[in-house]
Design a protein around this motif. Structure first.
Motif, PDB file in Angstrom:
ATOM      1  N   GLN A 381       0.827  -1.203   0.000  1.00 47.32           N
ATOM      2  CA  GLN A 381       0.000   0.000   0.000  1.00 47.32           C
ATOM      3  C   GLN A 381       0.864   1.258   0.000  1.00 47.32           C
ATOM      4  OE1 GLN A 381      -3.155  -0.340  -0.351  1.00 47.32           O
ATOM      5  NE2 GLN A 381      -3.444  -2.487   0.215  1.00 47.32           N
ATOM      6  N   VAL A 382       0.236   2.387  -0.331  1.00 46.87           N
ATOM      7  CA  VAL A 382       0.811   3.693  -0.026  1.00 46.87           C
ATOM      8  C   VAL A 382       0.153   4.144   1.267  1.00 46.87           C
ATOM      9  CG1 VAL A 382       1.208   6.046  -0.791  1.00 46.87           C
ATOM     10  CG2 VAL A 382       1.097   4.192  -2.470  1.00 46.87           C
ATOM     11  N   THR A 383       0.956   4.455   2.278  1.00 40.10           N
ATOM     12  CA  THR A 383       0.432   4.730   3.609  1.00 40.10           C
ATOM     13  C   THR A 383       0.653   6.198   3.980  1.00 40.10           C
ATOM     14  OG1 THR A 383       2.520   3.901   4.551  1.00 40.10           O
ATOM     15  CG2 THR A 383       0.700   2.356   4.359  1.00 40.10           C
ATOM     16  N   TRP A 384      -0.269   6.779   4.729  1.00 37.73           N
ATOM     17  CA  TRP A 384      -0.288   8.231   4.926  1.00 37.73           C
ATOM     18  C   TRP A 384      -0.450   8.606   6.409  1.00 37.73           C
ATOM     19  CZ3 TRP A 384       0.390  11.154   0.436  1.00 37.73           C
ATOM     20  CH2 TRP A 384       0.277  10.458  -0.765  1.00 37.73           C
ATOM     21  N   GLY A 385      -1.628   9.119   6.769  1.00 37.59           N
ATOM     22  CA  GLY A 385      -1.862   9.541   8.144  1.00 37.59           C
ATOM     23  C   GLY A 385      -1.722   8.389   9.119  1.00 37.59           C
ATOM     24  N   CYS A 386      -1.148   8.664  10.296  1.00 36.95           N
ATOM     25  CA  CYS A 386      -0.837   7.589  11.224  1.00 36.95           C
ATOM     26  C   CYS A 386      -0.865   8.104  12.660  1.00 36.95           C
ATOM     27  CB  CYS A 386       0.540   6.995  10.931  1.00 36.95           C
ATOM     28  SG  CYS A 386       1.897   8.198  11.022  1.00 36.95           S
ATOM     29  N   GLY A 387      -0.928   7.153  13.591  1.00 35.30           N
ATOM     30  CA  GLY A 387      -0.881   7.510  15.002  1.00 35.30           C
ATOM     31  C   GLY A 387      -0.270   6.400  15.829  1.00 35.30           C
ATOM     32  N   LEU A 388       0.647   6.759  16.720  1.00 36.29           N
ATOM     33  CA  LEU A 388       1.105   5.880  17.794  1.00 36.29           C
ATOM     34  C   LEU A 388       0.230   6.202  18.990  1.00 36.29           C
ATOM     35  CD1 LEU A 388       5.019   5.915  17.580  1.00 36.29           C
ATOM     36  CD2 LEU A 388       3.583   3.872  17.635  1.00 36.29           C
ATOM     37  N   VAL A 389      -0.893   5.501  19.128  1.00 39.50           N
ATOM     38  CA  VAL A 389      -1.933   5.865  20.090  1.00 39.50           C
ATOM     39  C   VAL A 389      -2.470   4.610  20.770  1.00 39.50           C
ATOM     40  CG1 VAL A 389      -2.643   8.039  19.017  1.00 39.50           C
ATOM     41  CG2 VAL A 389      -3.556   5.897  18.139  1.00 39.50           C
ATOM     42  N   ASP A 390      -2.928   4.758  21.998  1.00 38.86           N
ATOM     43  CA  ASP A 390      -3.471   3.634  22.767  1.00 38.86           C
ATOM     44  C   ASP A 390      -4.960   3.515  22.475  1.00 38.86           C
ATOM     45  OD1 ASP A 390      -4.187   1.707  24.566  1.00 38.86           O
ATOM     46  OD2 ASP A 390      -3.401   2.728  26.338  1.00 38.86           O
TER      47      ASP A 390
END
Length: 585
Positions: A381-390
């Motif tokens: 995939q082409v990957t974009w918005g992300c979060g290291l979140v609980d």
């Protein structure tokens, strides 16, 4: 809205001034008080992460456009980011979508613009763009939020194709465009903006602005690319790179362009997502700029006075462990292994893994993608918005990222890829690894789209983090988090001798043997902003033994014996903590 855990606060109100009488009967004890035993709950630490698509009930009718007409201008493929923030200080996180506009060869019946939606609660949102005055008509790429004038209300900075825009929050539900008087336009008709951030670069107590840039572009360049005889979007290497801009706050509503004197302007690149973090733990803010190929990522280390050294190669974050240069899109910072140091998760292009860089201390990082499984699901995939979140409130940060190809006709020329794609959720096993739980994470994750910006916020005040996704050429997606709920606490920091919204402050939360660390960021992931109110999952812990805030500049505040399941304001000068009042009180 789901029923809250026993004792949880429901709807906090966040007034611009924090008075001691705010629910004083529930004021947490100051440092030195005896802590109480941890009661615990029946929380299932191995429960599923689940999301429900609630877009239809929100009333949000935003439609993203990228100005496309079939001419394949590169700027179309990289728009746009978004922001979640409380613009009117009513305690609810509102949603601001950045939009593109018509490019040559394209026309729209209605003029596209950015739009702000006010959160009314119960997953209902009102369009307040006109009343707020934030309907910028330029081609928007990135956005960040911060209180640059220290008046207690969040201001907005937008990164565009051409001139950027700074909106000052007037405190009455409206904003004023102060771009011309502030000096932060970075005006250049061929400059394609990217991620942006507020930060206190020189540790003087007010917020400066970092604006990354992608490249130089104009329709007259007529750059065309072909794959198997089919026209597609060109890569960034066909265009001149551009260095980021740093604007230092003069404290009077104006800024000085310090790009060259700070050292940041000496490094042209293909900037996209950015995030600021204190990677060395020395009390000042460093800068990570994700570059789309080219020279690799940048890591600017701060000398504490607002001058920066670019150390990405020496630090280990310029390339992958194999020495490859990725097409980096978004980047988030968070302590995934709870060792007290901020790590970086970076999304990337097709046939490249999204990368997790573990902070080893002393400004050094290690690519632990393969060891941890953090790149699962990203290669095709082409990957974009992300979060290291609980996401499940177990006290360990999970990974969420959105996907969607930038080549709109990829399905007809590459049977290994697709334009539409599903988001990916990787659950933190708490043992140094991540597992892909996307197929089991509810119907909300089964819908395919073309994700770009993403934000993670507790939009319904039930204690867990929900997700908003800006989809290219489509309506957005709102995902309600329906995961089994552990205990939690959400913290709003209010600086007095440092910047008002405490950007750059580091918070440590101790519950029993578990210690979690987070920083207040302004601008992160893919050209977006979220998370001004810090969220900590606590698992089965119903009380917090200790909270420490390390403010920029060196001061430390400490609180002990805080209740779980509450929205709490921590005020620097008074060293007291206030449970935020309910809306109906």
């Amino acid at each position: 809205m789901r029923e809250l855990p026993a004792g949880a606060s429901k709807v906090p109100v966040a007034p611009p001034e924090w008075a001691p009488q705010a629910r004083d009967s529930r004021v947490a004890t100051a440092a030195g008080a005896a802590s109480k035993p941890d009661g615990g709950t029946s929380f299932r630490s191995d429960g599923p992460i689940r999301f429900q698509d609630v877009t239809q009930q929100t009333g949000v009718d935003f439609l993203h456009v990228d100005g496309s007409s079939g001419r394949h201008y590169i700027v179309e493929s990289v728009a746009s980011g978004m922001a979640t923030f409380d613009y009117d200080n009513d305690g609810w996180a509102d949603v601001y979508f950045i939009n593109g506009t018509a490019l040559p060869g394209c026309q729209y019946a209605n003029v596209p613009r950015n739009r702000l939606f006010r959160n009314r609660g119960d997953w209902r949102f009102d369009d307040v763009t006109d009343a707020a005055g934030v309907g910028d008509l330029k081609f928007g790429l990135g956005v960040t939020v911060g209180d640059h004038d220290q008046d207690g209300f969040a201001d907005v900075y937008i990164s565009n194709l051409g001139a950027n825009v700074l909106y000052r929050n007037n405190g009455d539900g409206s904003f004023s465009d102060v771009t011309d008087t502030s000096g932060v336009a970075a005006e250049d008709s061929e400059r394609v903006g990217a991620g942006a951030a507020f930060l206190d670069a020189d540790v003087d107590g007010d917020l400066d602005i970092l604006a990354a840039n992608y490249l130089r572009f104009s329709p007259e360049m007529k750059v065309v690319n072909y794959w198997r005889g089919v026209p597609i979007y060109p890569g960034p290497e066909r265009f001149p790179p551009v260095a980021a801009c740093l604007f230092l706050n003069n404290g009077d509503g104006t800024f000085t362009n310090a790009s060259e004197s700070s050292g940041i302007g000496r490094h042209p690149g293909y900037g996209m997502g950015i995030v600021c973090a204190d990677v060395e733990g020395d009390g000042d803010t460093d800068l990570f700029v994700g570059n789309d190929g080219g020279p690799g990522n940048f890591l600017f280390i701060n000398d504490g006075r607002g001058r920066f050294e670019q150390t990405a190669i020496e630090s280990g974050v310029a390339y992958t462990a194999g020495g490859l240069v990725n097409g980096n899109m978004g980047v988030d910072s968070g302590d995934y292994d709870n060792d007290g140091r901020p790590d970086f998760f970076v999304t990337s292009y097709q046939h490249q893994l999204a990368i997790l860089y573990r902070n080893l201390g002393d400004g050094r990082f290690e690519d632990v993608t393969q060891r941890t499984g953090a790149g699962i699901g990203s290669f095709g995939q082409v990957t974009w918005g992300c979060g290291l979140v609980d996401l499940d409130c177990d006290g360990h940060r999970d990974i969420f990222y959105v996907c969607g190809h930038l080549i709109d006709n990829i399905d007809s020329i590459d049977d290994s890829a697709s334009y539409l794609a599903r988001p990916v959720v990787l659950r933190n096993t708490r043992e140094g690894r991540f597992v892909d739980v996307s197929p089991q994470s509810g119907e909300g994750l089964q819908k395919k789209s073309v994700g770009r910006g993403a934000a993670f916020e507790d939009l319904d005040h039930d204690g867990d983090l929900d997700v908003v996704i800006l989809n290219s050429r489509r309506e957005p997606t709102f995902l309600r988090n329906d995961s089994p709920l552990g205990q939690w606490i959400q913290l709003e920091l209010h600086g007095t001798t440092t910047c008002r919204d405490a950007v750059g402050a580091r918070v440590t939360v101790t519950t029993g043997k578990q210690v979690q660390t987070a920083e207040v960021h302004s601008g992160r992931a893919y050209q977006s902003h979220f998370g001004t109110r810090l969220h900590f999952g606590l698992g089965s812990h119903s009380r917090i033994d200790r909270v420490e805030v390390h403010w920029e500049g060196g001061e430390t505040s400490r609180w002990e014996d805080l209740e779980a399941n509450a929205f709490v304001a921590l005020v620097q000068e008074s060293a007291r903590a206030f449970v935020l009042p309910l809306a109906n009180e």
